[in-house]
Design an enzyme around this catalytic site. Structure first.
Site, mmCIF file in Angstrom:
data_model
loop_
_atom_site.group_PDB
_atom_site.id
_atom_site.type_symbol
_atom_site.label_atom_id
_atom_site.label_comp_id
_atom_site.label_asym_id
_atom_site.label_seq_id
_atom_site.Cartn_x
_atom_site.Cartn_y
_atom_site.Cartn_z
ATOM 1 N N GLY A 72 10.955 3.818 -3.438
ATOM 2 C CA GLY A 72 11.534 2.731 -2.674
ATOM 3 C C GLY A 72 11.125 1.386 -3.235
ATOM 4 N N VAL A 74 8.858 -2.107 -3.655
ATOM 5 C CA VAL A 74 7.512 -2.674 -3.616
ATOM 6 C C VAL A 74 7.659 -4.170 -3.403
ATOM 7 C CG1 VAL A 74 5.315 -2.929 -4.824
ATOM 8 C CG2 VAL A 74 6.764 -0.944 -5.282
ATOM 9 N N ASP A 186 -0.798 11.777 -15.372
ATOM 10 C CA ASP A 186 0.490 11.083 -15.493
ATOM 11 C C ASP A 186 0.301 9.705 -16.126
ATOM 12 O OD1 ASP A 186 3.250 10.885 -15.301
ATOM 13 O OD2 ASP A 186 3.202 10.035 -13.277
#
Length: 393
Positions: A72, A74, A186
């Site tokens: 979504g 920020v 990651d």
């Protein structure tokens, strides 16, 4: 820990706003977003391009969108209690599946556990207005001006000294992470945040896991371009060496301003890295599964390329370090501590200023099949820890 005199600071170019969180699209705006009071004035709702942010009144304007990704929007805001600019990440519909709920809870707990200059600091988990029915989670972090991905895509000049300083800071943060028995899993440019003073901080620990003692090592990890060969070949008992491989890829991307191994798919990814480092020997195949060994053996034999000839712009000492990072056999790959002590980083390396975590992180939450209600309560309790004087029962 300071950059050398030759390491220039990153320039702030006018009103350019850069995502400080992994993002697929940058949003630029200097328009103040109006707010609407909710929950008896304790919260204020802001509509950011169709995304509703419901924030406690202490977070003051300007409220501005600064990035958009899978989770979504920020936004940035000002914490009126500290007068600090912060980044607020809204994770939507957290409890729609247990994987997302567990990932969110894990990241919150890890960020609370960590305290290091090269790891993004968590400031708050916003207390939901309703304890038993909230669906979205807001994580508040210190605000950083840039991320490495966007910097590499920009026209911003980066010198060899920038590359050296960024490499040092990544390794310094990673030493701390690994000392807590945590693998990041990651690492990529968009998960490395930068300030205008070239300070670097590692973020996004949603995929982090315990080091090999854990039996929960099979979940998808690492964006393909930064994935170590043992992961590409299906190994499930990988080690901290996977993070070292990622750092080597990232460093070469900084120096060359393009990804080192931009594979189109899993097969192409393996092909690209073997074209550079060469087909591994039988000894290097080591502990790979028999299936993986057979797969490698049936591929065309590829010679190792000379890193020095292929990357003439990269200093020889840097090449030596990267070659040790991009070693096929993870058991032969250089460790983070060894990399920090490499001559290439001698102008920064100071073992007394490279702290380790005081205690290992506890991954017990990964052992329990929590229900949606249990995850909701656990995350609420994390928010309550940041806001002990408030309870929205």
């Amino acid at each position: 820990m300071e950059p050398t005199n030759d390491a220039e600071t990153l320039e702030t170019q006018g009103e350019v706003t850069t995502a400080i969180w992994p993002s697929s699209q940058i949003l630029k705006t200097t328009i103040d977003i109006p707010g609407t009071l909710s929950h008896d004035g304790r919260y204020i709702q802001y509509n950011l391009f169709g995304h509703i942010f419901e924030l406690p009144a202490k977070y003051k304007p300007p409220i501005r969108p600064i990035g958009r990704g899978a989770c979504g929007i920020v936004c940035s805001a000002v914490d009126s209690e500290t007068n600090e600019k912060v980044a607020i990440k809204k994770i939507t519909q957290v409890f729609d599946n247990t994987i997302e709920a567990k990932r969110t809870l894990r990241e919150i707990k890890l960020l609370r556990h960590f305290d290091h200059e090269n790891i993004v600091a968590i400031r708050d988990v916003i207390l939901p207005p309703q304890r038993d029915s909230f669906e979205d989670v807001y994580i508040v972090n210190e605000l950083m001006e840039f991320d490495l991905y966007r910097t590499l895509k920009s026209d911003q000049e980066l010198t060899k000294d920038h590359g050296m300083y960024f490499m040092y800071q990544i390794l310094r943060g990673l030493k701390y992470i690994h000392s807590a028995n945590v693998l990041h899993r990651d690492l990529k440019p968009s998960n490395l945040l930068l300030s205008t003073q070239c300070d670097l901080k590692i973020c996004d620990f949603g995929l982090a896991r315990a080091t090999p003692e854990s039996n929960l090592m099979t979940e998808y990890v690492v964006t393909r371009w930064y994935r170590a060969p043992e992961l590409l070949l299906g190994s499930s008992d990988y080690t901290a060496a996977i993070d070292v491989w990622s750092v080597g890829c990232i460093f070469m991307e900084i120096m060359n301003r393009e990804p080192l191994f931009p594979g189109k798919d899993q097969v192409n990814q393996l092909r690209l890295l073997l074209e550079l480092i060469g087909t591994p020997s039988e000894e290097e195949l080591g502990s790979l599964s028999e299936y993986a060994k057979r797969y490698i053996r049936q591929l065309p034999t590829l010679p190792r390329q000379s890193f020095t000839e292929k990357f003439p712009n990269v200093p020889p000492l840097a090449i030596d370090l990267v070659e040790k990072m991009l070693t096929f056999d993870p058991k032969q790959r250089i460790s983070v501590k060894e990399a920090l002590a490499h001559p290439y980083l001698s102008s920064f390396h100071d073992i007394t200023d490279e702290p380790e975590c005081s205690e290992p992180f506890n991954f017990d939450l990964d052992e329990h099949p929590f229900s949606e209600e249990q995850f909701r309560e656990l995350i609420y309790c994390e928010a309550l820890a940041f806001n002990p004087e408030t309870s929205n029962d």
